[in-house]
Design an enzyme around this catalytic site. Structure first.
Site, PDB file in Angstrom:
ATOM      1  N   ASP A  17       8.556  20.763  76.169  1.00  0.00           N
ATOM      2  CA  ASP A  17       7.955  19.558  76.757  1.00  0.00           C
ATOM      3  C   ASP A  17       6.426  19.527  76.816  1.00  0.00           C
ATOM      4  O   ASP A  17       5.846  19.105  77.821  1.00  0.00           O
ATOM      5  CB  ASP A  17       8.518  19.336  78.167  1.00  0.00           C
ATOM      6  CG  ASP A  17      10.032  19.152  78.182  1.00  0.00           C
ATOM      7  OD1 ASP A  17      10.654  19.208  77.103  1.00  0.00           O
ATOM      8  OD2 ASP A  17      10.592  18.955  79.263  1.00  0.00           O
ATOM      9  N   ASP A  59      11.215  15.477  76.733  1.00  0.00           N
ATOM     10  CA  ASP A  59      11.884  14.431  77.494  1.00  0.00           C
ATOM     11  C   ASP A  59      11.764  13.171  76.640  1.00  0.00           C
ATOM     12  O   ASP A  59      10.688  12.881  76.111  1.00  0.00           O
ATOM     13  CB  ASP A  59      11.185  14.195  78.840  1.00  0.00           C
ATOM     14  CG  ASP A  59      11.717  15.063  79.959  1.00  0.00           C
ATOM     15  OD1 ASP A  59      12.553  15.941  79.694  1.00  0.00           O
ATOM     16  OD2 ASP A  59      11.296  14.853  81.101  1.00  0.00           O
ATOM     17  N   HIS A  78       8.052   8.362  83.317  1.00  0.00           N
ATOM     18  CA  HIS A  78       7.377   9.299  82.419  1.00  0.00           C
ATOM     19  C   HIS A  78       8.186   9.486  81.138  1.00  0.00           C
ATOM     20  O   HIS A  78       9.390   9.284  81.131  1.00  0.00           O
ATOM     21  CB  HIS A  78       7.169  10.663  83.097  1.00  0.00           C
ATOM     22  CG  HIS A  78       8.446  11.398  83.355  1.00  0.00           C
ATOM     23  ND1 HIS A  78       9.292  11.074  84.399  1.00  0.00           N
ATOM     24  CD2 HIS A  78       9.046  12.415  82.689  1.00  0.00           C
ATOM     25  CE1 HIS A  78      10.350  11.866  84.372  1.00  0.00           C
ATOM     26  NE2 HIS A  78      10.235  12.692  83.341  1.00  0.00           N
ATOM     27  N   LYS A 103      15.829  15.300  74.854  1.00  0.00           N
ATOM     28  CA  LYS A 103      16.770  15.459  75.965  1.00  0.00           C
ATOM     29  C   LYS A 103      16.596  14.328  76.972  1.00  0.00           C
ATOM     30  O   LYS A 103      15.578  13.651  76.967  1.00  0.00           O
ATOM     31  CB  LYS A 103      16.607  16.822  76.631  1.00  0.00           C
ATOM     32  CG  LYS A 103      15.221  17.111  77.179  1.00  0.00           C
ATOM     33  CD  LYS A 103      15.129  18.551  77.655  1.00  0.00           C
ATOM     34  CE  LYS A 103      13.762  18.924  78.126  1.00  0.00           C
ATOM     35  NZ  LYS A 103      13.279  18.267  79.324  1.00  0.00           N
ATOM     36  N   CYS A 142      11.536  22.392  83.781  1.00  0.00           N
ATOM     37  CA  CYS A 142      12.242  22.422  82.499  1.00  0.00           C
ATOM     38  C   CYS A 142      12.189  23.773  81.790  1.00  0.00           C
ATOM     39  O   CYS A 142      13.157  24.147  81.122  1.00  0.00           O
ATOM     40  CB  CYS A 142      11.711  21.315  81.594  1.00  0.00           C
ATOM     41  SG  CYS A 142      12.096  19.664  82.255  1.00  0.00           S
TER      42      CYS A 142
END
Length: 188
Positions: A17, A59, A78, A103, A142
């Site tokens: 991420d 993300d 976000h 994801k 994460c």
């Protein structure tokens, strides 16, 4: 200083991420996020020279994702799909052949781990991967979830401690200790 890892073809470097919304100026910025990029780029280069697999999770939320505060979730809006905030940090040098893992792509389900509903564990096993080396953002969200899931999937796991930052700087040691107790090797 960048942690030293001897990479080989049974290794995968998983960059978690490293997106604009998680770096300074983003919707959910982690202090020190952008400063990780040069060290992560060096790690990517080292992994490629060792014939390791390079992966990057992100993300990739739909508009109106269940994790957003206006839907009752814990986070501000976000990493909405196809926005600047969801893009990887502009200075992150991902090779063209790096595997990109999206994801939390469903409206009604959140996912913190790169292994959560992505099929990543099976993919890595099919490629003969035995060890997953993890870095990126955020250490206590994460990155931690990804490292723990990698262990549960049966991989050896190394966390590059100096190439991750927590949302809560006070929680770094606690997070590192929890990961070590779970079986993750943490390298400074």
């Amino acid at each position: 200083m960048t942690p030293h890892v001897d990479y080989g073809p049974q290794d995968a470097l998983l960059v978690v991420d490293m997106q604009n919304d998680f770096c300074e100026g983003g919707a959910l910025a982690v202090s020190g996020g952008s400063a990780l990029v040069p060290g992560i780029n060096a790690q990517i280069e080292t992994a490629r020279h060792g014939d390791a697999l390079v992966l990057a999770s992100r993300d990739w939320h739909p508009v109106d994702h269940v994790s957003f505060t206006h839907r009752g979730g814990p986070w501000p809006v976000h990493c909405v799909q196809d926005t600047h905030g969801a893009a990887f940090h502009p200075d992150l040098v991902l090779p063209d052949d790096a595997i990109r893992i999206s994801k939390a792509t469903a409206f009604d389900a959140d996912a913190y781990s790169a292994f959560d509903a992505t099929g990543l564990g099976g993919y890595l096993r099919d490629r003969g991967i035995r060890r997953v080396v993890v870095c990126g953002l955020a250490m206590d969200v994460c990155v931690q979830a990804t490292a723990k899931d990698a262990l549960e999937e049966g991989f050896e796991v190394v966390l590059l401690g100096s190439l991750t930052e927590p949302v809560d700087p006070q929680g770094r040691e606690r997070c590192q200790e929890a990961l070590e107790q779970a079986g993750v090797e943490v390298r400074a």
